[in-house]
Design an enzyme around this catalytic site. Sequence first.
Site, PDB file in Angstrom:
ATOM      1  N   CYS A   1     -27.282  -0.544  -0.944  1.00 37.44           N
ATOM      2  CA  CYS A   1     -27.523  -0.992   0.430  1.00 37.44           C
ATOM      3  C   CYS A   1     -27.031   0.109   1.385  1.00 37.44           C
ATOM      4  O   CYS A   1     -26.428   1.100   0.958  1.00 37.44           O
ATOM      5  CB  CYS A   1     -26.738  -2.272   0.696  1.00 37.44           C
ATOM      6  SG  CYS A   1     -24.956  -1.993   0.498  1.00 37.44           S
TER       7      CYS A   1
ATOM      8  N   GLU B   1     -12.484  -7.971   0.407  1.00 39.99           N
ATOM      9  CA  GLU B   1     -13.070  -8.256   1.723  1.00 39.99           C
ATOM     10  C   GLU B   1     -12.384  -9.469   2.365  1.00 39.99           C
ATOM     11  O   GLU B   1     -12.056  -9.459   3.569  1.00 39.99           O
ATOM     12  CB  GLU B   1     -14.575  -8.511   1.578  1.00 39.99           C
ATOM     13  CG  GLU B   1     -15.248  -8.758   2.915  1.00 39.99           C
ATOM     14  CD  GLU B   1     -16.727  -9.081   2.779  1.00 39.99           C
ATOM     15  OE1 GLU B   1     -17.389  -8.536   1.870  1.00 39.99           O
ATOM     16  OE2 GLU B   1     -17.216  -9.902   3.578  1.00 39.99           O
TER      17      GLU B   1
ATOM     18  N   CYS C   1     -24.873 -10.708   4.320  1.00 35.54           N
ATOM     19  CA  CYS C   1     -25.574  -9.552   4.870  1.00 35.54           C
ATOM     20  C   CYS C   1     -27.032  -9.488   4.404  1.00 35.54           C
ATOM     21  O   CYS C   1     -27.419 -10.146   3.438  1.00 35.54           O
ATOM     22  CB  CYS C   1     -24.836  -8.269   4.496  1.00 35.54           C
ATOM     23  SG  CYS C   1     -25.077  -7.796   2.786  1.00 35.54           S
TER      24      CYS C   1
ATOM     25  N   SER D   1     -24.100  -2.126  -5.150  1.00 31.64           N
ATOM     26  CA  SER D   1     -23.249  -0.965  -5.432  1.00 31.64           C
ATOM     27  C   SER D   1     -23.667  -0.226  -6.703  1.00 31.64           C
ATOM     28  O   SER D   1     -22.963   0.685  -7.139  1.00 31.64           O
ATOM     29  CB  SER D   1     -21.788  -1.418  -5.548  1.00 31.64           C
ATOM     30  OG  SER D   1     -21.690  -2.551  -6.391  1.00 31.64           O
TER      31      SER D   1
HETATM   32  S1  SF4 Z   1     -21.775  -6.033   3.568  1.00 34.17           S
HETATM   33 FE1  SF4 Z   1     -21.543  -5.072   1.532  1.00 34.17          FE
HETATM   34  S2  SF4 Z   1     -23.468  -5.505   0.467  1.00 34.17           S
HETATM   35 FE2  SF4 Z   1     -23.822  -5.902   2.648  1.00 34.17          FE
HETATM   36  S3  SF4 Z   1     -24.658  -3.989   3.541  1.00 34.17           S
HETATM   37 FE3  SF4 Z   1     -22.428  -3.914   3.781  1.00 34.17          FE
HETATM   38  S4  SF4 Z   1     -21.641  -2.878   1.938  1.00 34.17           S
HETATM   39 FE4  SF4 Z   1     -23.734  -3.548   1.497  1.00 34.17          FE
END
Ligand code: SF4
Length: 332
Positions: free
Chosen positions: A15, A129, A196, A268
Site C-alpha cells: 500500500c 498501532e 484504510c 506489507s
Molecule cells: S494504514 Fe497501514 S495498511 Fe493502510 S495505507 Fe497505511 S500503512 Fe498501509
Amino acid sequence: MREGNVVLAQPRGFCAGVRRAIGIVERALDLHGAPVYVRKEIVHNHYIVSELEKRGAVFVDSEEEVPQGAVCVFSAHGVSPGVRSAAASRQLEVIDATCPLVSKVHQEAVRFARDGRTILLVGHEGHEEVEGVLGEAPDRIVVIETEDDVQRLGLPNDTPVAVLTQTTLSFDETERVVEALRARFTDLITPGDDICYASQNRQNAVKDLARDNELVLIVGSGNSSNSLRMVEVARDHGAAAHLVPDEQHLEAAWLKGVSSVGISAGASAPEILVDGLVARLAELGLDHVELQRGIAEDVVFSMPGRLADPLTGRVPQTPLAGEVSPAPGGAR
Ligand code: SF4
C-alpha cells in the site's frame, strides 16, 4: 502433471503507507549512511526487515536502545507521545515513517479526548498501532475487540463516546462491533472511515477470490494484522485459506483435489514473495496464471521534507514500484 489455475488478486501487496515507510529507511541510509536505527519492524514483513538489515538498518524494540543523538526511524504503525518525548530526551534525530492514515486516527483521538468523550478503540490489544493511539489519551481510551466486549463495558449507556478503529481490521467484523456499540450508547459519534483504503480494497478482492477459487493463499508474515484479516475474510466467504510467509511454507497437502488457487498479498508483503509462490505452484502443476479484474490504486503519500537532497533541496518521490531495493548480493 495435472493442470490448474492460479488467479492473482487485484489489488494486492504494498500500500502507499508501506511504500513510503520502506522508502524512508532507504533514503535515510542513503543520506546518513549505516547504521540507521528503526524502532520496531518498519512494516510487518520478515523479508523486508532482513533486506533492510543487510543495507545497514538496525531494528530495535525501544528508543532506549538507540545511541544518544543517532538517526532513528519510527515505523509505519506510529508511536505514542511518550515515545516521542523519550526520543527527544535522548536527542535522537527522528524520521517519522508513521502512515498518514494512522496519524489521522491519532489526531481524532486527541480531538475526542479534548471534547471530553470516552474513546472506544476497536482493535487488537498490544498491537503497535493500538499502543500508539492509546498513548494519546490513556485515561480516556478503552480498547475493545469483539461484540462480547461491548456488553462487558462498565460504562453508563448515556456516556458520551467516540468510536475509533485500528486501520487494518476486517471491515465486516468491525461493522458488527460498531453496530453493537450504536445499539448500546445513546451519545455516540464515529468518523467511520478509519479502516484504510488498502485494507478495504484487499479484503474486497479476497471476497471475490474466495467465491471463485477452492483455495486462497495470502502472502504475508504472521505478525501482519491486515494479512491475517485477509485469511479470515477468505474463510468467511467459503474458501479454504492459509497465510504463506513465503513459498517454502506452501504445503502440498493443501492442494489435494484443488484445481484453482487464488493468491493475494498483505499490504506489507513484497511482490517478489508472490512471484516465488507462483513459481512453486507452477512446479506443482498449477501453471495457468490469470489476473483478477479489480481496481487499480493510485494513492501516493509524500516523503518527509527532512529527507530532501541537501544540495538541491528536492524531496524524493515515494517509490512507485513498491519494492525494497535488494541489498548488494542479497537479491532473491
Ligand atoms: S494504514 Fe497501514 S495498511 Fe493502510 S495505507 Fe497505511 S500503512 Fe498501509
